[in-house]
Design a protein around this motif. Structure first.
Motif, PDB file in Angstrom:
ATOM      1  N   PRO A 178       0.802  -1.347   0.170  1.00  0.00           N
ATOM      2  CA  PRO A 178       0.057  -0.152   0.068  1.00  0.00           C
ATOM      3  C   PRO A 178       0.963   1.127  -0.004  1.00  0.00           C
ATOM      4  O   PRO A 178       2.210   1.159   0.128  1.00  0.00           O
ATOM      5  CB  PRO A 178      -0.504  -0.092   1.334  1.00  0.00           C
ATOM      6  N   GLY A 179       0.132   2.297  -0.237  1.00  0.00           N
ATOM      7  CA  GLY A 179       0.976   3.518   0.002  1.00  0.00           C
ATOM      8  C   GLY A 179       2.025   3.973  -1.369  1.00  0.00           C
ATOM      9  O   GLY A 179       2.863   4.770  -1.151  1.00  0.00           O
ATOM     10  N   ILE A 180       1.839   3.372  -2.422  1.00  0.00           N
ATOM     11  CA  ILE A 180       2.624   3.650  -3.438  1.00  0.00           C
ATOM     12  C   ILE A 180       1.964   4.749  -4.566  1.00  0.00           C
ATOM     13  O   ILE A 180       2.624   5.291  -5.355  1.00  0.00           O
ATOM     14  CB  ILE A 180       3.013   2.589  -4.353  1.00  0.00           C
ATOM     15  N   LEU A 181       0.889   4.925  -4.172  1.00  0.00           N
ATOM     16  CA  LEU A 181       0.097   5.977  -5.058  1.00  0.00           C
ATOM     17  C   LEU A 181       0.160   7.517  -4.098  1.00  0.00           C
ATOM     18  O   LEU A 181      -0.353   7.520  -3.119  1.00  0.00           O
ATOM     19  CB  LEU A 181      -1.352   5.929  -5.188  1.00  0.00           C
ATOM     20  N   PRO A 182       0.886   8.288  -4.766  1.00  0.00           N
ATOM     21  CA  PRO A 182       0.737   9.826  -4.542  1.00  0.00           C
ATOM     22  C   PRO A 182      -0.531  10.203  -4.218  1.00  0.00           C
ATOM     23  O   PRO A 182      -1.451   9.717  -4.897  1.00  0.00           O
ATOM     24  CB  PRO A 182       1.606  10.453  -5.550  1.00  0.00           C
ATOM     25  N   SER A 183      -0.879  11.066  -3.076  1.00  0.00           N
ATOM     26  CA  SER A 183      -1.939  11.403  -2.397  1.00  0.00           C
ATOM     27  C   SER A 183      -2.787  12.466  -3.566  1.00  0.00           C
ATOM     28  O   SER A 183      -4.058  12.161  -3.699  1.00  0.00           O
ATOM     29  CB  SER A 183      -1.944  12.129  -1.119  1.00  0.00           C
ATOM     30  N   GLU A 184      -2.291  13.292  -3.938  1.00  0.00           N
ATOM     31  CA  GLU A 184      -2.923  14.208  -5.181  1.00  0.00           C
ATOM     32  C   GLU A 184      -2.849  13.524  -6.511  1.00  0.00           C
ATOM     33  O   GLU A 184      -1.838  13.540  -7.192  1.00  0.00           O
ATOM     34  CB  GLU A 184      -2.103  15.572  -5.147  1.00  0.00           C
ATOM     35  N   VAL A 185      -4.028  13.268  -6.971  1.00  0.00           N
ATOM     36  CA  VAL A 185      -4.150  12.919  -8.430  1.00  0.00           C
ATOM     37  C   VAL A 185      -4.145  14.041  -9.443  1.00  0.00           C
ATOM     38  O   VAL A 185      -4.889  14.983  -9.183  1.00  0.00           O
ATOM     39  CB  VAL A 185      -5.575  11.955  -8.345  1.00  0.00           C
ATOM     40  N   PRO A 186      -3.441  13.965 -10.375  1.00  0.00           N
ATOM     41  CA  PRO A 186      -3.523  15.086 -11.365  1.00  0.00           C
ATOM     42  C   PRO A 186      -4.734  15.045 -12.123  1.00  0.00           C
ATOM     43  O   PRO A 186      -5.282  13.904 -12.232  1.00  0.00           O
ATOM     44  CB  PRO A 186      -1.998  14.826 -12.299  1.00  0.00           C
ATOM     45  N   PRO A 187      -4.850  16.122 -13.047  1.00  0.00           N
ATOM     46  CA  PRO A 187      -5.973  15.788 -14.160  1.00  0.00           C
ATOM     47  C   PRO A 187      -5.796  14.680 -15.139  1.00  0.00           C
ATOM     48  O   PRO A 187      -4.525  14.431 -15.095  1.00  0.00           O
ATOM     49  CB  PRO A 187      -6.199  17.299 -14.563  1.00  0.00           C
ATOM     50  N   CYS A 188      -6.771  14.394 -15.899  1.00  0.00           N
ATOM     51  CA  CYS A 188      -6.524  13.663 -17.060  1.00  0.00           C
ATOM     52  C   CYS A 188      -5.487  13.901 -17.687  1.00  0.00           C
ATOM     53  O   CYS A 188      -5.553  15.320 -18.508  1.00  0.00           O
ATOM     54  CB  CYS A 188      -7.870  13.674 -17.752  1.00  0.00           C
ATOM     55  N   ILE A 189      -4.565  13.066 -18.173  1.00  0.00           N
ATOM     56  CA  ILE A 189      -3.336  13.140 -18.740  1.00  0.00           C
ATOM     57  C   ILE A 189      -3.745  13.654 -20.154  1.00  0.00           C
ATOM     58  O   ILE A 189      -2.832  14.096 -20.998  1.00  0.00           O
ATOM     59  CB  ILE A 189      -2.612  11.997 -18.796  1.00  0.00           C
ATOM     60  N   VAL A 190      -4.892  13.245 -20.570  1.00  0.00           N
ATOM     61  CA  VAL A 190      -5.249  13.549 -22.196  1.00  0.00           C
ATOM     62  C   VAL A 190      -5.958  14.923 -22.235  1.00  0.00           C
ATOM     63  O   VAL A 190      -5.242  16.145 -22.688  1.00  0.00           O
ATOM     64  CB  VAL A 190      -5.960  12.547 -22.710  1.00  0.00           C
ATOM     65  N   CYS A 191      -7.190  14.921 -21.630  1.00  0.00           N
ATOM     66  CA  CYS A 191      -8.020  16.211 -21.717  1.00  0.00           C
ATOM     67  C   CYS A 191      -8.033  17.127 -20.666  1.00  0.00           C
ATOM     68  O   CYS A 191      -8.438  18.421 -20.705  1.00  0.00           O
ATOM     69  CB  CYS A 191      -9.388  15.839 -21.812  1.00  0.00           C
TER      70      CYS A 191
END
Lengths: 476, 476
Positions: free
Chosen positions: A449-462
């Motif tokens: 667990p814990g390998i995903l950074p907490s802040e999700v960036p916006p959609c890489i495409v749009c």
């Protein structure tokens, strides 16, 4: 024998050579993609099956066995399902010289074999939940290049099939299945992601599909299993209905859980090294090898001590071998290491006189312990080995996983990319093109667990708001 | 539920009902002859497999797993063999919509799958003996009426395949196999004959075939297994050659050993009674059931004692169930009896206060023992039960076996006939006509021993000197 190809330089050549030398599977059968399991490989496979059985029986699954052949008429009942499989099933058309009235296919998976029977078995809400599993061969007419354990035409398969009162009960089963996989992956010391596959990539007929993806060499991922929620998509065409407590009729909600021999492929691919196999204790055909160092003096005494110790270990339930061959110690060590044996007990004459033995594990940890303590130390040493193996695999997985913010970064092959994705199909296909492979889908869980950074960036495409972290990698 | 048909009055109706009620196999799958194994039946089957594995591994067999599909080109290499099987194999002709270049058959048995690999594996005399087995499904396109466990289209099968230096070493393997069967039959409490099949009835391609025939209702016999000596009949066409110590090349001599789910059919047919299944402890999914007799007083105390005892029994390794349901004791007893549970421990309140419990076995033996002794008594009681079961089956078999001196006597259906036979084919066929069934062949061994009268009469047809006792019966 020539040296193994280096794992870091030529992963697939290495993988293939390791399987052959350790006799995991033999690919020289006269039909491509149909492989033979020699003794050693079959033993590891059976131990893996046992690990799976133990985990799923704890949450109420019961083992059953269904026929290999499915009549075409049953296969066709669920429209999406048959569309997904018709191009890849093997068809039996004749019995002897007689054409069959109804063609039979070799099961590619057993929904359509089991559900006509579930419709008979399930009568009342008291019959639910129904949780069955089988361990069997399934068959796919693969047109892509086959590869032992990874893409074969006869697949060693675990498949769980359940029926529940309603959607929520089925969802709870999905969670139970993920917990059993956590237990299995722990025993195998494997990192993995639980990825919710994009709709266009889900199982034919499923409401949604969760995939269990492990790392597999050079930034690739390997789908070793799946958990599907079917809602009532199958129970309707197959008539799996029950009488509710109030006396009305309702359709059951279903789930399935599949794991294949790929799981063994992942174990070998993730843990193996330039000496060969590295096997976690749960599935190692030999868990402990006792190697007496037979010098000129005291030879018989050392050999006898080794045999005694071997006997004690066997009685305690450890899969043990004692190597009394005349080869020099280094050659013996190498031979057992290449077959992945987790733990070696070395017994030399001088050590023996001092009342000691050496414990060495397959990762190179080595220490001297009093001979009288070996029996008590073995379970601790095996668990420490499993834990270290797990840590090493987790560490590598962490290094391989990389957040990406621009599509161009996905070209970098040797990584599992973490991206923001809005969930729209058009954006998903753009990601697939960029990564030259698969959009794994939204990541629902990870181990470690814990390998995903907490802040999700916006959609890489749009650039719109993302649903959460999604994975993109070259899948196998 | 309606009563079972009487075993003595309607054997086959009884057999079919017993299988259905105890959920041994379910024959309602949409293709005739392809049956489903529910949890209970599969458990018994797996325990039977374990009994077989344990016996054969002691004489050096190692487990392997070969593909289900065999290319037509391999199946055709041994001329007799293909003649024997071509009318009864299932043919796979298409992968998806693509016709296959070479048709694949579903293995009817695995000689032709294994031997191309044996030709690769065996190089030197040091590689011999090679002793492998697999547990798998085999397939036969049966045109006769199918019957669960007895004549089915997907057969659960054990097959041992060996390669030896020469004919004599292979003959010695045949003897080893017969010894392992003795052990298996002992665990299953089954009587049997080892019959050397007439030449016209031997396995296609074999040098000779020994059949393992058990009794199966009303004077019929059931072939539950076979041991074949192949000499070099297969090793020549498949090229299984090795370098001898002197450096020349020689062909290996081979044997095979087959057992099928019929063995479970024999267990059920021989031991079952008008209440249902009677299972020997080795394969009983539940070996001991603890039934607390729950009266109005002391209910909780009795239930707790039953659970404690159940826990102790489980920890000691016995497959145990504790029946805490609210049904009356008689109904509970019947339910567990019908599923063949060998041993029942009854716990009543007054008994408990006196520190006792009652042990009752499935043959009706009943006695009171101190509660503290139950754990130690269980293994003894189970072995006494197995032994009594065996004695009962032997007694019946002795009564069913009858020497006959004239062909007319063979019309009497409810018997296995012992006759003198000169070995000539013409006389053999006359016997077959007279018995309306099979000449089992010369009897090489019997269990129990000593059922053959010492003086062999002359051939029942021509009156010439007989080879020995031969058996004739209505086979299944």
């Amino acid at each position: 024998m020539a040296e193994l190809p280096k794992k870091s330089e030529a992963f697939f050549e290495w993988f293939s050579e390791v399987l052959e030398r350790a006799q995991v599977t033999d690919k020289r059968y006269p039909v491509k993609g149909l492989n033979v399991w020699p003794f050693f490989g079959l033993k590891a496979r059976s131990l893996m099956d046992r690990t799976i059985r133990d985990a799923v029986e704890k949450v109420g699954y019961e083992e059953v066995s269904f026929p290999t052949l499915i009549p075409e008429t049953e296969l066709q009942k669920e429209a999406e399902h048959i569309k997904g499989f018709e191009s890849q099933v093997y068809w039996v058309t004749h019995g002897g010289t007689t054409p069959l009235d109804i063609r039979l296919c070799l099961r590619p998976t057993s929904e359509t074999a089991m559900y006509p029977m579930f419709a008979i078995w399930v009568r009342s809400h008291k019959d639910l939940p129904l949780r069955t599993y089988q361990v069997c061969s399934v068959f796919r007419y693969e047109t892509k290049t086959t590869r032992p354990l990874i893409r074969v035409r006869e697949i060693h398969f675990f498949e769980g099939h359940t029926v529940h009162l309603d959607e929520e009960a089925a969802t709870s089963q999905v969670r139970d299945d993920l917990r059993t996989f956590e237990e299995i992956a722990k025993a195998l010391a494997l990192p993995y992601l639980v990825d919710r596959r994009p709709d266009w990539d889900k199982f034919p007929g499923a409401h949604y599909s969760l995939a269990l993806d492990t790392p597999f060499g050079e930034g690739r991922t390997l789908q070793v299993g799946t958990v599907h929620h079917y809602r009532d998509n199958f129970s309707r065409p197959y008539g799996i209905q029950y009488e509710t407590q109030s006396g009305s009729q309702a359709y059951g909600h279903q789930t399935t859980y599949g794991l294949s021999e790929r799981l063994l492929g992942a174990v070998i691919g993730v843990h193996g090294d330039d000496k060969g196999l590295v096997l976690p204790p749960a599935i190692a055909p030999v868990q402990v090898v006792v190697v007496p160092v037979l010098g000129k003096e005291g030879k018989e005494e050392v050999a006898r001590a080794a045999q005694d110790l071997g006997e004690q270990l066997r009685k305690a339930g450890w899969r043990t071998r004692v190597d009394l061959s005349e080869d020099r110690p280094g050659a013996k060590y190498y031979a057992w290491e290449s077959r992945g044996v987790p733990l070696r007990v070395e017994l030399g004459q001088r050590e023996l006189q001092a009342g000691n033995a050496t414990l060495a594990d397959r990762l190179g940890t080595k220490r001297s312990v009093p001979l009288a303590d070996v029996l008590a130390e073995v379970p601790r040493a095996l668990e420490a080995f499993r834990s270290a193996l797990s840590e090493r695999a987790f560490e590598r997985f962490r290094a391989e996983i990389r957040p990406a913010k621009r599509l161009e970064e996905l070209k970098e092959g040797a990584a599992v990319h973490l991206i923001g994705w809005c969930g729209k199909e058009a954006c998903g296909h753009r990601v697939e093109e960029a990564v030259d492979g698969g959009l794994l889908g939204r990541i629902e869980q990870s181990s470690p667990p814990g390998i995903l950074p907490s802040e999700v960036p916006p959609c890489i495409v749009c650039g719109e708001k993302a649903l959460g972290w999604a994975g993109a990698a070259r899948p196998l």
